[in-house]
Design an enzyme around this catalytic site. Structure first.
Site, mmCIF file in Angstrom:
data_model
loop_
_atom_site.group_PDB
_atom_site.id
_atom_site.type_symbol
_atom_site.label_atom_id
_atom_site.label_comp_id
_atom_site.label_asym_id
_atom_site.label_seq_id
_atom_site.Cartn_x
_atom_site.Cartn_y
_atom_site.Cartn_z
ATOM 1 N N CYS A 237 16.654 32.256 40.870
ATOM 2 C CA CYS A 237 17.645 31.238 40.482
ATOM 3 C C CYS A 237 18.957 31.840 39.997
ATOM 4 O O CYS A 237 19.943 31.123 39.838
ATOM 5 C CB CYS A 237 17.059 30.328 39.424
ATOM 6 N N HIS B 145 22.344 26.735 34.880
ATOM 7 C CA HIS B 145 21.274 26.451 35.839
ATOM 8 C C HIS B 145 20.477 25.229 35.372
ATOM 9 O O HIS B 145 19.968 25.208 34.248
ATOM 10 C CB HIS B 145 20.370 27.683 35.944
ATOM 11 N N ASN C 169 15.763 20.537 39.676
ATOM 12 C CA ASN C 169 16.039 21.978 39.751
ATOM 13 C C ASN C 169 16.136 22.370 41.221
ATOM 14 O O ASN C 169 15.143 22.309 41.944
ATOM 15 C CB ASN C 169 14.903 22.738 39.052
HETATM 16 N N1 ACO Z 1 3.074 14.964 33.921
HETATM 17 C C1 ACO Z 1 2.305 14.787 32.846
HETATM 18 N N2 ACO Z 1 1.798 15.802 32.121
HETATM 19 C C2 ACO Z 1 2.115 17.052 32.526
HETATM 20 C C3 ACO Z 1 2.934 17.310 33.648
HETATM 21 C C4 ACO Z 1 3.402 16.201 34.367
HETATM 22 N N3 ACO Z 1 4.193 16.334 35.441
HETATM 23 N N4 ACO Z 1 3.064 18.645 33.784
HETATM 24 C C5 ACO Z 1 2.374 19.213 32.786
HETATM 25 N N5 ACO Z 1 1.783 18.255 32.015
HETATM 26 C C6 ACO Z 1 0.949 18.415 30.837
HETATM 27 C C7 ACO Z 1 0.268 19.743 30.771
HETATM 28 O O1 ACO Z 1 -0.927 19.727 31.534
HETATM 29 C C8 ACO Z 1 0.002 19.860 29.288
HETATM 30 O O2 ACO Z 1 -1.126 19.104 28.962
HETATM 31 P P1 ACO Z 1 -2.146 19.624 27.823
HETATM 32 O O3 ACO Z 1 -1.319 19.677 26.554
HETATM 33 O O4 ACO Z 1 -3.199 18.561 27.826
HETATM 34 O O5 ACO Z 1 -2.600 20.972 28.272
HETATM 35 C C9 ACO Z 1 1.215 19.176 28.647
HETATM 36 O O6 ACO Z 1 1.798 18.355 29.685
HETATM 37 C C10 ACO Z 1 2.266 20.121 28.133
HETATM 38 O O7 ACO Z 1 2.469 21.135 29.131
HETATM 39 P P2 ACO Z 1 3.560 22.239 28.942
HETATM 40 O O8 ACO Z 1 3.576 23.124 30.153
HETATM 41 O O9 ACO Z 1 3.414 22.881 27.606
HETATM 42 O O10 ACO Z 1 4.864 21.321 28.934
HETATM 43 P P3 ACO Z 1 6.310 21.705 28.544
HETATM 44 O O11 ACO Z 1 6.810 20.800 27.499
HETATM 45 O O12 ACO Z 1 6.483 23.186 28.326
HETATM 46 O O13 ACO Z 1 7.106 21.348 29.882
HETATM 47 C C11 ACO Z 1 8.012 22.482 31.808
HETATM 48 C C12 ACO Z 1 6.762 21.997 31.104
HETATM 49 C C13 ACO Z 1 8.839 21.248 32.152
HETATM 50 C C14 ACO Z 1 7.648 23.225 33.062
HETATM 51 C C15 ACO Z 1 8.820 23.393 30.858
HETATM 52 O O14 ACO Z 1 7.966 24.325 30.272
HETATM 53 C C16 ACO Z 1 9.946 24.122 31.529
HETATM 54 O O15 ACO Z 1 10.897 23.528 31.980
HETATM 55 N N6 ACO Z 1 9.894 25.469 31.537
HETATM 56 C C17 ACO Z 1 10.963 26.330 32.017
HETATM 57 C C18 ACO Z 1 11.284 26.177 33.449
HETATM 58 C C19 ACO Z 1 12.419 27.105 33.818
HETATM 59 O O16 ACO Z 1 13.103 27.675 33.013
HETATM 60 N N7 ACO Z 1 12.646 27.308 35.067
HETATM 61 C C20 ACO Z 1 13.745 28.158 35.452
HETATM 62 C C21 ACO Z 1 13.315 29.340 36.123
HETATM 63 S S1 ACO Z 1 12.321 29.052 37.532
HETATM 64 C C22 ACO Z 1 13.301 28.309 38.659
HETATM 65 O O17 ACO Z 1 14.289 27.702 38.331
HETATM 66 C C23 ACO Z 1 12.934 28.395 40.097
#
Ligand code: ACO
Length: 339
Positions: free
Chosen positions: A111, A256, A286
Site C-alpha cells: 500500500c 492511506h 481500502n
Molecule cells: N463483522 C463482524 N465482526 C467481525 C468482522 C466483521 N466484518 N470482522 C471481524 N469481526 C470480529 C472478530 O471476529 C472479533 O470477534 P471476537 O472478539 O469474538 O474474536 C471482533 O470482531 C474484533 O476483531 P478485531 O480484529 O479485533 O477488530 P478490530 O477492531 O481490530 O478491527 C480491522 C479489524 C478493521 C481489520 C482493524 O484491525 C484494521 O483496520 N486494522 C488495520 C488494517 C490496516 O492498517 N491495513 C493497512 C495495511 S494493509 C492494506 O492496506 C492492503
C-alpha cells in the site's frame, strides 16, 4: 537538479458496487459493525475476468488527458495485484495507452507503492533518464481476498489512480518533496498472501502443495493497526521537517484510506482537525496502492483539494513498508468525477 512536478491526474473506479448491506446479506457481519469499525459503506469491485490493467489503463488515460496529452518516457505501475506473475503488467498498459516502447515496469511496495513510485519517478527525472513519467497506482484487491472471510472481504475495493510528472523546479507548485520511505521485514508475516510466490508454489510436489486457503490475503488486523498509526505519524513528521514546514503549515492530510479509526489516530497524533483531512473511505473502502492517487483525484474534483494547498501524503502496508511526502497542489484542469 530537476524535480518531479505533477502536471496531470486521473482515477477510475469499476462501476459495480458492493454495499455493507450486500455483505451482511451473505456473511455474519452488519452495516453497523463495518461502519463503526472501519468507516466504510461502499466499495467498487471488478467484474469476474477483469484485472488490474483494465483499471490502470482508464486511470492512465485520464491522467494523460489532464496533462494535456503527449507521451511519457517511462511508465511505472505500482500494484499488489499484477495481472499475471510473469510478465510484468506495465508494458501491456503502455501498449494499450499507445505510449510506444519506452521503459515500463511494475513496482511492488504494497500500500506504500504510490509513494515508492513517486520516489522512483523523481529519481528517473533527477538523473535525466526521463523528462515525463506516468505513475499509476492500481489494485484489484477483491480478486485476492477470500470472499467468505468477513474479517478481510469487507475492507477492500478496487480502483486505479494516476499522475503524470514532468521535470521542473523544486519551488514550482506540484513539485514532489523527495519521499521519506521505510520498511521492516521482521514483521513480514503480519500482512501476506502465503502461496503463489517462490516459497510456496502450485508446481511443488504433492507433499509440499500449499493449503487451498493460502492463495488468499491474510492480515493480523489489530497488530497492523498499531504499526500503521506509529509509522505513518513518524514518516509524516520527517517529511514535513524535510520540506522545511511545520505540521501547522499543512492544509490537507492525504493518508492511506485503510480504516477511519487509523486515520483519526494519525490525525490526532499530528494535530489535524477533521477539516484538514481528505477522505473517501466511505465510498471506496481500502483500495490499496490506488488509495492515495484516487483520494487526490476525488478531492481535486470535489474542490476539497485546491491549487496552493500544502499537502502531506502518507501510506503504510505489507512488507512492512511505509512512506510520506509533501507537495503544494498545482493548478490542474478540473478532473471529471469518477468513474
Ligand atoms: N463483522 C463482524 N465482526 C467481525 C468482522 C466483521 N466484518 N470482522 C471481524 N469481526 C470480529 C472478530 O471476529 C472479533 O470477534 P471476537 O472478539 O469474538 O474474536 C471482533 O470482531 C474484533 O476483531 P478485531 O480484529 O479485533 O477488530 P478490530 O477492531 O481490530 O478491527 C480491522 C479489524 C478493521 C481489520 C482493524 O484491525 C484494521 O483496520 N486494522 C488495520 C488494517 C490496516 O492498517 N491495513 C493497512 C495495511 S494493509 C492494506 O492496506 C492492503
Amino acid at each position: 537538479m530537476k524535480s518531479a512536478v505533477i502536471v496531470g491526474i486521473g482515477s477510475y473506479l469499476p462501476p459495480t458496487v458492493v454495499t455493507n448491506a450486500d455483505l451482511s446479506a451473505r456473511l455474519d457481519t452488519s452495516d453497523e459493525w463495518i461502519r463503526t469499525r472501519t468507516g466504510m459503506s461502499v466499495r467498487h469491485v471488478v467484474e469476474p475476468g477483469d484485472a488490474t490493467s483494465d483499471l490502470a489503463v482508464e486511470a492512465g488515460r485520464r491522467a494523460l488527458a489532464s496533462a494535456g496529452g503527449g507521451g511519457v518516457d517511462a511508465l511505472i505501475l505500482a500494484t499488489t495485484t499484477p495481472d499475471r506473475q510473469v510478465p510484468p503488467t506495465a508494458p501491456e498498459i503502455a501498449t494499450r495507452l499507445g505510449l510506444g516502447t519506452g521503459a515500463a515496469f511494475d513496482l511492488s511496495a504494497a500500500c506504500a507503492g504510490f509513494l515508492y513510485g513517486l520516489s522512483c519517478a523523481a529519481g528517473l527525472i533527477a538523473a535525466g533518464a526521463a523528462r515525463r513519467v506516468l505513475l499509476i497506482g492500481a489494485d484489484a484487491f477483491t480478486t485476492m481476498v477470500d470472499p467468505d472471510d468477513r474479517a478481510t472481504v469487507v475492507l477492500f475495493g478496487d480502483a486505479a489512480g494516476a499522475v503524470v510528472l514532468r521535470a521542473g523546479r523544486a519551488d514550482e507548485p506540484g513539485a514532489i518533496g523527495m519521499p521519506v520511505l521505510g520498511s521492516d521485514g521482521s514483521l513480514a508475516d503480519l500482512i501476506q498472501v502465503p502461496a503463489g510466490g517462490s516459497r510456496s508454489r502450485s508446481t511443488a510436489p504433492p507433499s509440499k502443495q500449499p493449503d487451498p486457503g493460502d492463495v488468499y490475503f491474510r492480515m493480523n488486523g489489530r497488530e497492523t493497526f498499531r504499526h500503521a498509526v506509529c509509522r505513518m505519524s513518524e514518516a509524516s513528521r520527517q517529511a514535513v521537517e524535510q520540506a522545511g514546514w511545520d505540521l501547522a503549515d499543512v492544509d490537507r492530510l492525504c493518508a492511506h484510506q485503510a480504516n477511519l479509526r487509523i486515520l483519526a489516530a494519525v490525525a490526532d497524533e499530528l494535530g489535524f482537525a477533521p477539516e484538514r483531512q481528505l477522505s473517501n473511505i466511505a465510498e471506496v473502502a481500502n483500495t490499496a496502492v490506488a488509495s492515495l492517487p484516487t483520494l487526490l483525484a476525488h478531492s481535486a474534483a470535489d474542490g476539497s483539494l485546491r491549487a496552493g494547498h500544502r499537502v502531506l501524503l502518507t501510506a503504510f502496508g505489507g512488507g512492512l513498508s511505509w512512506g510520506a511526502a509533501t507537495l503544494t497542489w498545482p493548478d490542474l484542469p478540473r478532473t471529471a468525477p469518477t468513474p
